[in-house]
Write an enzyme that holds these catalytic residues in place. Structure first.
Site, PDB file in Angstrom:
ATOM      1  N   TYR A 142       0.782  -1.336  -0.040  1.00 47.68           N
ATOM      2  CA  TYR A 142      -0.004   0.070  -0.133  1.00 47.68           C
ATOM      3  C   TYR A 142       0.884   1.350   0.114  1.00 47.68           C
ATOM      4  CZ  TYR A 142      -3.945  -2.975   1.327  1.00 47.68           C
ATOM      5  OH  TYR A 142      -5.066  -3.765   1.237  1.00 47.68           O
ATOM      6  N   LYS A 191       3.661 -15.140   4.152  1.00 43.56           N
ATOM      7  CA  LYS A 191       3.749 -16.141   2.955  1.00 43.56           C
ATOM      8  C   LYS A 191       5.370 -16.423   2.759  1.00 43.56           C
ATOM      9  CE  LYS A 191       1.708 -18.281  -0.363  1.00 43.56           C
ATOM     10  NZ  LYS A 191       0.972 -19.918  -0.026  1.00 43.56           N
ATOM     11  N   ASP A 223      -2.627 -18.273   3.381  1.00 41.90           N
ATOM     12  CA  ASP A 223      -3.736 -19.239   2.536  1.00 41.90           C
ATOM     13  C   ASP A 223      -4.349 -20.188   3.635  1.00 41.90           C
ATOM     14  OD1 ASP A 223      -1.110 -20.289   2.620  1.00 41.90           O
ATOM     15  OD2 ASP A 223      -1.312 -20.999   0.727  1.00 41.90           O
ATOM     16  N   ASP A 247      -5.666  -6.715   5.683  1.00 41.76           N
ATOM     17  CA  ASP A 247      -6.820  -6.154   5.257  1.00 41.76           C
ATOM     18  C   ASP A 247      -7.816  -7.112   4.981  1.00 41.76           C
ATOM     19  OD1 ASP A 247      -8.503  -4.521   4.224  1.00 41.76           O
ATOM     20  OD2 ASP A 247      -7.078  -3.590   2.464  1.00 41.76           O
ATOM     21  N   ASP A 251     -11.467  -8.692   7.195  1.00 41.35           N
ATOM     22  CA  ASP A 251     -12.722  -8.677   6.777  1.00 41.35           C
ATOM     23  C   ASP A 251     -13.286 -10.055   6.566  1.00 41.35           C
ATOM     24  OD1 ASP A 251     -12.658  -5.771   6.168  1.00 41.35           O
ATOM     25  OD2 ASP A 251     -12.666  -6.069   3.819  1.00 41.35           O
TER      26      ASP A 251
END
Length: 357
Positions: A142, A191, A223, A247, A251
């Site tokens: 970001y 990851k 994942d 992020d 959610d």
């Protein structure tokens, strides 16, 4: 005590839900002898309409002078065609960076009264859920270098993912300290089997864990974490991860609680200054209809009381008022179920106000 709060109502349902949060703060102030002074400033689409900029300098200056910031929501279809640096969402990134808000706390709490709204099987949530996601907020893709370039396959866009060890250690310490106040477990999500950034993240977390021998620690690939949140969410206490992964996972976790309209968040700096906002968006399709759920914003105000002002009893009182309101059967449309009482945004706020004591 007197506290100065910069208030950004924002766009869509932002003005409606902020109104109810301010009413609850005033009720808490009256009950406990505090004064909250609200300074309203513009950001997002409302600021674009008024000034041509998503984050006017006056807004940033006011936020820096305040003791804390309360934000509703920004954005909407009206401004989607603007250049990326002029869109409402740019205000959020600029506020986070300009105020040094590196630690985002997103609790995912399933209230007993809302268990029926959880999409998971009852056996997976028996005894309730209480997960805290600690998301690094001012690094990662970001805020990394970004741009476009020509390739044999045509124009390509790129965004640089990077983390320095100091950035990882800083957010890691927040996660470990939070875990000490909860169930004492930290899961670091990365990851590292693919990304060099994640390998630096994991190495730094492993070096840091030695300073917290009382906290149980585990690594998990992102994942797998996404799968485990819906397969066995009760295994988690505190999840710490980077900006992009956080992020997405936060959610996902929000829907486990029954509605994204229930989840607050706190964005913290290395001082007591923080910014508090619900994690949902501006929901322009229901704006002005007095049906939005204000509880996430009210709970964000409770987090402000706790983390920026150190008013623990007052924060507890607001959170208990929300719990009692739900137990009494009051629901906005997003969380209603058979046998409950549907109320408006204003009425839900009033129910919480009456119970703050």
């Amino acid at each position: 005590m007197t506290f100065n709060i910069a208030v950004i109502r924002g766009d869509g349902i932002g003005p409606e839900i902020i109104t109810e949060a301010l009413r609850v703060l005033e009720a808490a102030g009256k009950s406990y002898g505090h004064t909250f002074l609200f300074s309203e400033v513009l950001a997002g689409g409302a600021a674009i309409d008024a000034t041509g900029e998503p984050l006017p300098k006056e807004t940033m200056d006011a936020c820096r002078r305040s003791d804390s910031v309360l934000l509703g929501a920004v954005g909407g279809p009206k401004w989607e065609q603007l250049p990326a640096d002029k869109r409402p969402e740019r205000a959020l990134l600029a506020l986070r960076e300009g105020l040094g808000l590196f630690a985002n706390l997103r609790p995912a709490l399933l209230y007993d009264a809302l268990i029926d709204a959880c999409p998971l099987k009852p056996e997976l949530i028996q005894g309730g859920l209480d997960i805290l996601i600690v998301r690094e907020l001012i690094g990662d893709v970001y805020f990394g270098e970004k741009g476009r370039t020509e390739t044999p396959m045509g124009e390509a866009g790129y965004d640089l993912m990077r983390y320095a060890r100091g950035e990882v250690e800083r957010i890691g310490r927040v996660a470990f300290e939070m875990a000490r106040k909860r169930s004492g477990r930290v899961t670091s999500v990365d990851k590292a089997n693919v990304l060099e950034t994640s390998r630096v993240w994991r190495e730094t977390m492993h070096a840091l864990r030695g300073a917290y021998p009382d906290v149980e620690y585990a690594d998990m690939f992102v994942d797998n974490a996404a799968m485990q949140l819906v397969r066995n969410p009760k295994q988690f206490d505190v999840i710490v991860t980077g900006n992009l992964f956080g992020d997405i996972l936060s959610d996902e976790a929000s829907m486990i609680t029954g509605s994204i309209g229930m989840l607050p968040s706190a964005s913290l700096s290395e001082t007591t200054l923080g910014m508090y906002e619900p994690i949902h968006g501006s929901a322009p399709d229901i704006a002005g209809q007095n049906i939005a759920n204000p509880l996430a914003t009210i709970l964000s105000a409770a987090m402000m009381l706790r983390y920026s002002f150190g008013l623990v009893a007052e924060a507890d009182a607001v959170e208990q008022a929300v719990r009692e309101t739900l137990d009494a059967g009051y629901r906005t449309v997003d969380i209603e179920s058979p046998g409950t009482v549907r109320v408006s945004t204003r009425e839900m706020g009033e129910q919480v106000v009456q119970r703050v004591k």
